[in-house]
Motif scaffolding. Structure first.
Motif, PDB file in Angstrom:
ATOM      1  N   ALA A  14      -6.467  -7.696  -7.796  1.00 16.66           N
ATOM      2  CA  ALA A  14      -6.714  -6.421  -8.459  1.00 16.66           C
ATOM      3  C   ALA A  14      -8.189  -6.041  -8.475  1.00 16.66           C
ATOM      4  N   ASP A  15      -9.015  -6.794  -7.746  1.00 14.49           N
ATOM      5  CA  ASP A  15     -10.448  -6.528  -7.725  1.00 14.49           C
ATOM      6  C   ASP A  15     -10.749  -5.256  -6.930  1.00 14.49           C
ATOM      7  N   SER A  58       1.312  -0.443  -9.907  1.00 10.61           N
ATOM      8  CA  SER A  58       0.435  -0.463 -11.079  1.00 10.61           C
ATOM      9  C   SER A  58      -0.225   0.897 -11.297  1.00 10.61           C
ATOM     10  N   GLU A  59      -0.719   1.125 -12.520  1.00  6.73           N
ATOM     11  CA  GLU A  59      -1.467   2.350 -12.793  1.00  6.73           C
ATOM     12  C   GLU A  59      -2.876   2.272 -12.205  1.00  6.73           C
ATOM     13  N   ARG A  60      -3.339   1.069 -11.894  1.00  7.72           N
ATOM     14  CA  ARG A  60      -4.683   0.884 -11.362  1.00  7.72           C
ATOM     15  C   ARG A  60      -4.673   0.950  -9.835  1.00  7.72           C
ATOM     16  N   GLU A  61      -5.537   1.789  -9.288  1.00  9.58           N
ATOM     17  CA  GLU A  61      -5.588   1.972  -7.838  1.00  9.58           C
ATOM     18  C   GLU A  61      -5.868   0.660  -7.106  1.00  9.58           C
ATOM     19  N   ALA A  62      -6.835  -0.112  -7.582  1.00 10.73           N
ATOM     20  CA  ALA A  62      -7.191  -1.365  -6.907  1.00 10.73           C
ATOM     21  C   ALA A  62      -6.022  -2.341  -6.912  1.00 10.73           C
ATOM     22  N   ALA A  63      -5.279  -2.376  -8.013  1.00 18.51           N
ATOM     23  CA  ALA A  63      -4.127  -3.270  -8.087  1.00 18.51           C
ATOM     24  C   ALA A  63      -3.032  -2.830  -7.116  1.00 18.51           C
ATOM     25  N   LYS A 104      -6.737   6.189  -0.421  1.00 15.31           N
ATOM     26  CA  LYS A 104      -6.883   4.787  -0.028  1.00 15.31           C
ATOM     27  C   LYS A 104      -5.552   4.050  -0.150  1.00 15.31           C
ATOM     28  N   VAL A 105      -4.800   4.372  -1.187  1.00 14.12           N
ATOM     29  CA  VAL A 105      -3.495   3.739  -1.364  1.00 14.12           C
ATOM     30  C   VAL A 105      -2.553   4.170  -0.247  1.00 14.12           C
ATOM     31  N   ARG A 106      -2.580   5.458   0.099  1.00 14.27           N
ATOM     32  CA  ARG A 106      -1.715   5.937   1.188  1.00 14.27           C
ATOM     33  C   ARG A 106      -2.073   5.243   2.492  1.00 14.27           C
ATOM     34  N   TYR A 107      -3.365   5.052   2.736  1.00 14.27           N
ATOM     35  CA  TYR A 107      -3.785   4.362   3.961  1.00 14.27           C
ATOM     36  C   TYR A 107      -3.244   2.934   3.994  1.00 14.27           C
ATOM     37  N   PHE A 108      -3.404   2.202   2.893  1.00 17.93           N
ATOM     38  CA  PHE A 108      -2.947   0.818   2.884  1.00 17.93           C
ATOM     39  C   PHE A 108      -1.419   0.715   2.872  1.00 17.93           C
ATOM     40  N   ALA A 109      -0.745   1.760   2.396  1.00 20.40           N
ATOM     41  CA  ALA A 109       0.715   1.792   2.518  1.00 20.40           C
ATOM     42  C   ALA A 109       1.096   1.853   3.991  1.00 20.40           C
ATOM     43  N   CYS A 110       0.384   2.688   4.768  1.00 19.37           N
ATOM     44  CA  CYS A 110       0.638   2.767   6.213  1.00 19.37           C
ATOM     45  C   CYS A 110       0.353   1.434   6.884  1.00 19.37           C
ATOM     46  N   GLU A 111      -0.784   0.841   6.555  1.00 21.69           N
ATOM     47  CA  GLU A 111      -1.163  -0.432   7.175  1.00 21.69           C
ATOM     48  C   GLU A 111      -0.169  -1.539   6.825  1.00 21.69           C
ATOM     49  N   SER A 112       0.237  -1.589   5.560  1.00 24.37           N
ATOM     50  CA  SER A 112       1.157  -2.640   5.123  1.00 24.37           C
ATOM     51  C   SER A 112       2.531  -2.471   5.745  1.00 24.37           C
ATOM     52  N   LEU A 113       3.015  -1.229   5.777  1.00 27.08           N
ATOM     53  CA  LEU A 113       4.313  -0.976   6.423  1.00 27.08           C
ATOM     54  C   LEU A 113       4.257  -1.302   7.908  1.00 27.08           C
ATOM     55  N   TYR A 114       3.134  -1.026   8.520  1.00 27.84           N
ATOM     56  CA  TYR A 114       2.959  -1.376   9.940  1.00 27.84           C
ATOM     57  C   TYR A 114       3.135  -2.880  10.131  1.00 27.84           C
ATOM     58  N   ASN A 115       2.493  -3.668   9.297  1.00 28.17           N
ATOM     59  CA  ASN A 115       2.584  -5.124   9.431  1.00 28.17           C
ATOM     60  C   ASN A 115       3.992  -5.641   9.167  1.00 28.17           C
TER      61      ASN A 115
END
Length: 260
Positions: A14-15, A58-63, A104-115
């Motif tokens: 969550a950092d 989570s409500e926190r973006e980093a988390a 940033k969350v949308r980007y990492f959603a794309c990256e994670s779904l890709y993996n």
């Protein structure tokens, strides 16, 4: 139930510093590998549940970002051999994150779904409609990094559909429409993970868009699906033909040209 994620690892996931999150995902991979070695599926299910509920939503973006990259790391650790039963718990929070309010969350959603898709291949197709719908939005995202990530994911999903949509059987029996009506002794007929019957109504609905980028996205998917041997898209043409005809009068030369 006690957390399966150690306190120090939980803080790192969550950092706000992405380097700490990336280092934490390596430890998540180790947790999964250790659980596989111990033949402890329940520990993996508990880990995924915690990542999906306490982090990815989570409500926190980093988390949320930490949860997404950790779920992707979990997929890598599981490998194609072991991932399939865990997908129903991993894919939905990632698809939901494609609509997150933070880029940033949308980007990492794309990256994670890709993996996850890269590891699971055809097994991901039972969520095709949800992924397609999410990609329709992020491939037209106003933030370039998100759009680029979406384009990478879109190309991978197209490859998977081209290779396996006509052959990959649905392995998940949890939501069979006919489950309650079949006799106990009956053997259910196999069905494909990808279903044109379920997809075309969604396609037809999305054809009402006026956004040129989304229209181009839909046209390209129609082209891909029409090229897959064994998928008879032409049978469903009456359901989305009106939309294609409207595309022919689009102000964009690119849309009109590709529709033709």
């Amino acid at each position: 139930m006690p957390s399966v994620i150690p306190a120090a690892l939980a803080r790192a996931l969550a950092d706000k510093l992405y380097d700490k999150q990336r280092a934490a995902t390596l430890k998540v991979e180790r947790l999964v590998v250790d659980a596989l070695d111990a033949d402890d599926e329940q520990r993996i299910y508990a880990l995924i549940a915690e990542l999906a509920t306490d982090y990815a939503t989570s409500e926190r973006e980093a988390a949320r970002i930490g949860g997404l990259v950790a779920l992707a790391a979990t997929a890598v650790a599981l490998t194609h051999i072991n991932i399939r039963p865990f997908l129903p718990h991993m894919v939905p929070p990632m698809v939901s994150a494609l609509s997150d309010g933070e880029s940033k969350v949308r980007y990492f959603a794309c990256e994670s779904l890709y993996n996850v898709a890269k590891v699971s291949r055809g097994s991901i197709l039972r969520w095709f409609n949800d992924i397609f719908d999410g990609l329709a939005r992020v491939t037209a995202d106003s933030v370039k990094t998100v759009k680029d990530g979406a384009d990478y994911l879109d190309r991978l999903v197209k490859d998977i559909v081209a290779e396996q949509a006509a052959t990959c059987l649905d392995w998940y029996e949890g939501d069979r429409d006919d489950a309650d009506s079949e006799p106990v002794a009956a053997v259910a007929a196999p069905r494909l993970a990808f279903s044109l019957d379920k997809f075309v109504p969604l396609l037809s609905e999305r054809m009402h868009t006026y956004k040129p980028s989304t229209r181009l996205y839909l046209i390209e998917w129609i082209r891909v699906l029409d090229s897959v041997p064994g998928l008879d898209l032409i049978v469903h043409l009456p359901e989305f033909l009106d939309g294609l005809l409207r595309f022919l009068s689009d102000p964009s030369d690119d849309v009109r040209s590709k529709t033709q």
